[in-house]
Write a protein that holds these residues in place. Structure first.
Motif, PDB file in Angstrom:
ATOM      1  N   VAL A 161       0.832  -1.201   0.000  1.00 43.09           N
ATOM      2  CA  VAL A 161       0.000   0.000   0.000  1.00 43.09           C
ATOM      3  C   VAL A 161       0.872   1.258   0.000  1.00 43.09           C
ATOM      4  N   LYS A 162       1.831   1.289   0.899  1.00 42.98           N
ATOM      5  CA  LYS A 162       2.682   2.477   0.999  1.00 42.98           C
ATOM      6  C   LYS A 162       4.012   2.125   1.647  1.00 42.98           C
ATOM      7  N   ILE A 163       4.959   3.020   1.470  1.00 39.40           N
ATOM      8  CA  ILE A 163       6.285   2.806   2.041  1.00 39.40           C
ATOM      9  C   ILE A 163       6.685   4.093   2.766  1.00 39.40           C
ATOM     10  N   ALA A 164       7.062   3.938   4.039  1.00 34.07           N
ATOM     11  CA  ALA A 164       7.401   5.102   4.865  1.00 34.07           C
ATOM     12  C   ALA A 164       8.909   5.178   5.049  1.00 34.07           C
ATOM     13  N   PHE A 165       9.479   6.332   4.692  1.00 36.38           N
ATOM     14  CA  PHE A 165      10.925   6.544   4.794  1.00 36.38           C
ATOM     15  C   PHE A 165      11.217   7.563   5.896  1.00 36.38           C
ATOM     16  N   PRO A 166      11.850   7.139   6.993  1.00 33.34           N
ATOM     17  CA  PRO A 166      12.292   8.132   7.988  1.00 33.34           C
ATOM     18  C   PRO A 166      13.367   9.025   7.359  1.00 33.34           C
ATOM     19  N   ILE A 167      13.272  10.328   7.625  1.00 32.39           N
ATOM     20  CA  ILE A 167      14.251  11.252   7.034  1.00 32.39           C
ATOM     21  C   ILE A 167      15.559  11.151   7.824  1.00 32.39           C
ATOM     22  N   PRO A 168      16.667  10.845   7.152  1.00 30.62           N
ATOM     23  CA  PRO A 168      17.947  10.671   7.855  1.00 30.62           C
ATOM     24  C   PRO A 168      18.640  12.016   8.071  1.00 30.62           C
ATOM     25  N   GLN A 169      19.685  11.991   8.890  1.00 27.82           N
ATOM     26  CA  GLN A 169      20.490  13.213   9.056  1.00 27.82           C
ATOM     27  C   GLN A 169      21.227  13.529   7.759  1.00 27.82           C
ATOM     28  N   LYS A 170      21.743  12.489   7.133  1.00 26.60           N
ATOM     29  CA  LYS A 170      22.371  12.647   5.822  1.00 26.60           C
ATOM     30  C   LYS A 170      22.393  11.291   5.139  1.00 26.60           C
ATOM     31  N   ALA A 171      22.495  11.336   3.826  1.00 26.13           N
ATOM     32  CA  ALA A 171      22.481  10.079   3.072  1.00 26.13           C
ATOM     33  C   ALA A 171      23.004  10.334   1.668  1.00 26.13           C
ATOM     34  N   ALA A 172      23.463   9.272   1.029  1.00 25.03           N
ATOM     35  CA  ALA A 172      23.907   9.383  -0.371  1.00 25.03           C
ATOM     36  C   ALA A 172      23.825   8.009  -1.029  1.00 25.03           C
ATOM     37  N   TYR A 173      23.703   8.038  -2.350  1.00 23.52           N
ATOM     38  CA  TYR A 173      23.607   6.809  -3.131  1.00 23.52           C
ATOM     39  C   TYR A 173      24.633   6.882  -4.249  1.00 23.52           C
ATOM     40  N   GLU A 174      25.479   5.884  -4.335  1.00 24.52           N
ATOM     41  CA  GLU A 174      26.464   5.806  -5.419  1.00 24.52           C
ATOM     42  C   GLU A 174      26.099   4.634  -6.316  1.00 24.52           C
ATOM     43  N   LYS A 175      25.743   4.949  -7.552  1.00 23.16           N
ATOM     44  CA  LYS A 175      25.286   3.918  -8.479  1.00 23.16           C
ATOM     45  C   LYS A 175      26.356   3.661  -9.531  1.00 23.16           C
ATOM     46  N   PHE A 176      26.752   2.420  -9.650  1.00 22.06           N
ATOM     47  CA  PHE A 176      27.726   2.033 -10.674  1.00 22.06           C
ATOM     48  C   PHE A 176      26.988   1.160 -11.671  1.00 22.06           C
TER      49      PHE A 176
END
Lengths: 265, 162
Positions: A161-176
């Protein structure tokens, strides 16, 4: 594609009833994986029950320090949401790397998460942010939801139905990316959450998306690229194929984790 | 079988089709609008790109029944009578095609890109946005030039400083 029947579900109950009435039915999101698979005759459901018009699956809302994304939200909607861009830009940025603009206009977060492709991007975000998946039957922490390659905790008649994401202090995504298919060959999501650092890897694990506990422990005492750049991954836990050996992927995890930590700042 | 009702290029249409009918086949086989092309048939090349309710999608990977009730625009729906759409004119002026097979999809995607970037377009953005549209004549250089010019001609879309 083999013959199939198509129906739009108007509610969660309607979707479940339609699936129960079908010989071998499948729920349909945006169809960017399922329809492609059916065209190759690798899947042949008797019925497709489209869940994307169910009202509860729509919309993106901010609830306190959490962003809640309806499962039928397209990748474009996630990428272009002003709320997500402002509060969780790592997620809108990740969504903008999925497929291509036309695919993003059809594909949905719920569909991607339910499919749990080992090279999918969203599973890394869910695991890296400790998201909660709410379904027609209950709710799951990301950790318990993803159970293996193309495997999840979902029952056959269970709908995200839905997905809940807690907001982090910081985050990053590195895609290769694989340079040809543009799918993740190895991608690393890092976040400093309320419960400490999290490191999630997609595209590489031979059991699907996974966390790297040793890196998380190192980041807890020292959030820096140097803290993770000496931590190696066991190649025996990695996928190996024509695109990259297990050793290569294991090496990538360390390199990309360090880059992601640096990017998160 | 299902009855699928669509508005295609401003015209209301209705056909009874098998549920498995892909939107691209509905457009080409049932409506006879063959400007939309099937290239790879695996949602990679973008030759089949059309707009559904104003958004670019790959019509080879959408069922016609899925978009029942929607408004669809194909390459045939861009021109205003005999007057080409500015993006079509730009492709002609700047030689944005060689064999022309990918061109309908390129132009439909180009119009979508311009709409999504009111802030203006630079070459890097155009190339990134064309990720899902493949030209095997390798004519990207002139395609990108065409889209830059077409965006300017469509108005409102300010060009980024060169």
């Amino acid at each position: 594609m083999y013959a199939t029947k198509y129906a739009k579900a108007t509610s969660l109950q309607d979707a479940v009833a339609k699936l129960a009435a079908a010989d071998d039915g499948k729920f349909l999101g945006g169809g960017q994986t399922l329809l492609a698979t059916m065209k190759q005759r690798l899947a042949a459901p008797s019925d497709l029950i489209d869940v994307t018009k169910i009202p509860e699956l729509k919309g993106i809302t901010v609830e306190g320090d959490t962003i809640v994304v309806g499962a039928a939200s397209t990748h474009s909607e996630v990428a272009q949401s002003a709320d997500i861009q402002r509060l969780l830009p790592v997620l809108s940025g990740l969504a903008a790397t999925i497929g291509d603009p036309a695919v993003r206009n059809m594909g949905t977060m719920g569909g991607s998460v339910a499919n749990n492709d080992p090279a999918a991007d969203y599973p890394a975000a869910l695991l890296g942010l400790n998201a909660t998946v709410t379904t027609s039957k209950g709710s799951y922490a990301a950790e318990e939801f993803f159970t293996g390659i193309f495997e999840t905790a979902l029952d056959e008649d269970e709908i995200i139905v839905k997905i809940a994401f807690p907001i982090p202090q910081k985050a990053a995504y590195e895609k290769f990316r694989n340079p040809a298919s543009r799918y993740s060959l190895c991608s690393v999501f890092v976040a400093m959450t309320a419960d400490g650092p999290r490191v999630a890897v997609t595209g590489s694990g031979n059991d699907g998306v996974f966390r790297v506990a040793e890196m998380e422990a190192a980041l807890a005492s020292n959030w820096s690229a140097d803290a993770v750049s000496g931590i190696t991954i066991d190649p025996d836990t990695m996928l190996s194929d024509i695109h990259g050996s297990a050793e290569y992927r294991a090496h990538l995890v360390t390199v990309l984790a360090a880059r992601a930590v640096a990017k998160a700042g | 079988m299902s009855e699928v009702k669509l508005t295609v290029n401003g015209r209301a249409v209705s056909r009874d089709v098998e549920d498995r009918t892909l939107l691209v086949d509905f457009i080409r086989e049932h409506l006879g609008l063959t400007g939309t092309h099937v290239g790879c048939d695996t949602s990679q090349c973008g030759a089949c790109t059309v707009h559904i309710d104003g958004k670019a999608v790959k019509s080879c990977t959408v069922l016609a029944t899925q978009v029942d009730g929607a408004s669809v625009t194909t390459i045939e729906g861009l021109a205003d009578g005999d007057t080409l759409h500015p993006m079509q004119s730009a492709f002609r002026t700047h030689h944005g095609l060689q064999c022309g097979f990918c061109t309908p999809g390129m132009i439909m995607m180009a119009v979508d890109i311009v709409k999504r970037h009111p802030e203006g377009l630079d070459e890097e953005t155009i190339r990134k946005e064309l990720e899902g549209n493949i030209c095997r004549c390798t004519g990207y250089h002139n395609i990108v030039k065409s889209i830059e010019a077409g965006a300017a001609d469509m108005g409102g879309a300010k060009m980024a400083a060169e």
